[in-house]
Design an enzyme around this catalytic site. Structure first.
Site, short mmCIF file in Angstrom:
data_model
loop_
_atom_site.label_atom_id
_atom_site.label_comp_id
_atom_site.label_asym_id
_atom_site.label_seq_id
_atom_site.Cartn_x
_atom_site.Cartn_y
_atom_site.Cartn_z
N GLU A 85 -83.76 48.38 -38.74
CA GLU A 85 -84.04 46.97 -38.39
C GLU A 85 -83.20 46.55 -37.17
O GLU A 85 -82.03 46.92 -37.07
CB GLU A 85 -83.63 46.12 -39.60
CG GLU A 85 -83.77 44.63 -39.45
CD GLU A 85 -83.07 43.85 -40.58
OE1 GLU A 85 -82.04 44.33 -41.10
OE2 GLU A 85 -83.58 42.77 -40.94
N LYS A 114 -91.24 40.90 -40.94
CA LYS A 114 -90.47 40.76 -42.19
C LYS A 114 -90.83 39.47 -42.93
O LYS A 114 -90.75 38.37 -42.36
CB LYS A 114 -88.98 40.76 -41.85
CG LYS A 114 -88.04 40.71 -43.04
CD LYS A 114 -86.59 40.86 -42.53
CE LYS A 114 -85.57 40.92 -43.64
NZ LYS A 114 -84.20 41.14 -43.09
N CYS A 119 -85.43 45.70 -44.48
CA CYS A 119 -84.19 45.27 -45.13
C CYS A 119 -84.42 44.61 -46.50
O CYS A 119 -84.79 45.28 -47.45
CB CYS A 119 -83.43 44.35 -44.18
SG CYS A 119 -81.70 44.14 -44.63
#
Lengths: 312, 312
Positions: free
Chosen positions: B46, B123, B168
């Site tokens: 990320e 995300k 994440c």
């Protein structure tokens, strides 16, 4: 601190010929141990009154129905309920339920400390297959003998906590924990009978099966910030080994107590319901973090549909 | 056998002052290692072009925007794309995306072996908080600098496999894996930046954080019968430690390769896409086993509603 001392009452094997009265005597013995250990709540495994009968292929419905309970408590289990009330210990236990309407469920109940039934769950994720399968090393006929549960994943108030139940294969399905997590569950009570070897893959043995069980239960606990008490029936039933793996898991996903045998064994741990608060308020504060607009497949699509339109 | 040799390209820390050109040179060095190791696909973490800037509170939008990329590839990253095409290696990398419309996303892309972008993910599960929080040991301002992704959890055909991406905190959410599992995903590519200590609980340190990361990734892999490649940015960035924990997880949920450092490090494993077949056909054959009629809360209710009507 809202402490509930939980006893995970693992059972050793129950042979096919063992009568319910003998099994109930074992359950009562574990309950007496639990009293001595200061337990508030005792959890027994799935189908805890009989052998794991779905391994046997039966075509005679009367023979099948003999494995089911038509009421709960009944004559066979009344001594257990009586002793629990005497001790002031709440119970959760699994059994095969035959309803007055003739419906068959793989069921678990929850009582309060006075022995009153305050919750019921009927297993939703039935593993196995409905017909005799000559390809398997042994049969797993839950899809033949039970229908899928019709009660959803309910959560109950008991002893000052929010409690839910799961049964065996349910523990591998994150949807099951999440449905209860969305109702604020703090303590999940779960019983299982898991063959020690995969009936379709002899190379998947007890260690891998234990790993999968632990992994699923620990993830369900962590990702919903809940305690999970996961209780095995273990040992060799009429030549068929069942995997042990009784564990008590905290809301961080950490195994805090574990069974050590394949026999009747009480695993005890004091579970503080307030240990669920931090996770529910921070990383798993669902209200702040979940994005349901992106979860539509989960509740609207049963099987796999690949981007190219193929299915499986 | 459909083997893809995957290189998980963990990064050590990137200091705030480190220019993108220096970072890209590190990415290229890892790519050259990957070529020598026979990799088909390399996965970077990320926000792999800069320090983890959401730890810094900024009020000047121009200062914020300087951490974002307005196109991809761009001048800074073109050398990486060129080298990947030369080597015939596919890439997946995370970066902060600023769209022509002025929208900000935490984004990851996927290329084919010719360096063409064939997939993008933004995300969805943004952790942290939108305003300065004086109660925290350090800030985690992803909810300030990004909006939640608007692309769902897409799955792409690449190199003969079905691939998806997570970023994440997404890895802790079973909904994320399941949305991709329902599209037949075989390989999940995931990068993360995870502080080594919980900013709201100093007692939750590197070991527990590593355990939570592994647990979530392993459960997501097992319960969807998919490979997961989970790649850390690690080490101390301007005084702030990021946890290591790069792993490659097989469709049984087993960690088959693991990073050993907190520095730039390539972790390589040959991943057979056909290893996903058994799980998808048996215990996680969704079509036979899922019961969507009991999953309605998951896609219709964001936060907790307890049975007594109280919320949290």
């Amino acid at each position: 601190m809202r402490e509930i001392v939980v006893g995970a009452a693992q059972l050793g094997p129950i042979q096919r010929a063992e009568p319910r009265a003998a099994v109930v005597a074992r359950l009562v013995a574990l309950l007496d141990q639990a009293k001595a250990a200061g337990c508030d709540l005792v959890v027994y495994p799935e189908l805890c009154l009989t052998t794991f009968f779905p391994r046997w292929f039966m075509e005679d419905q009367a023979e099948v129905d003999a494995w089911f309970e038509r009421e709960m408590p009944n004559a066979a289990t009344q001594p257990l309920f009586d002793r629990a009330r005497e001790h002031g210990i709440a119970l959760s236990l699994g059994y095969a339920e035959l309803t007055p309407e003739g419906r068959h469920f793989n069921t678990q109940i929850l009582t309060d400390r006075a022995g009153r039934i305050v919750g019921k769950y009927r297993k939703i994720h039935l593993p196995g297959h409905p017909e005799f399968d000559p390809e398997r090393a042994f049969q797993h006929l839950e899809k033949r003998y039970f229908e899928p549960g019709d009660l959803g994943f309910p959560v109950f108030r008991n002893m000052g906590a929010w409690m839910g139940m799961l049964i065996c294969n349910d523990r591998r399905w994150p949807e099951a924990y999440r449905e209860m997590g969305l109702q604020g569950v703090e303590l999940v009570l779960l019983g299982f009978n898991t063959p020690s070897v995969n009936s379709q893959n002899a190379g998947e043995g007890p260690e891998m099966r234990r790993f999968h069980s632990d992994l699923s239960v620990q993830a369900g606990a962590y990702q919903n910030a809940t305690w999970v008490v996961s209780v095995a029936k273990a040992g060799v039933e009429d030549g068929h080994p069942l995997n042990a793996g009784t564990v008590i898991v905290d809301p961080n996903g950490v195994i805090v107590a574990r069974g050590e045998t394949e026999a009747d064994e009480l695993v005890v741990h004091p579970c503080d319901m307030d240990a669920t608060v931090f996770g529910k308020a921070t990383i798993f504060d669902f209200k702040r973090h979940r994005r349901i607009e992106h979860y539509t497949r989960i509740a609207s699509q049963t099987g796999v549909i690949r981007p190219d339109g193929t299915e499986r």
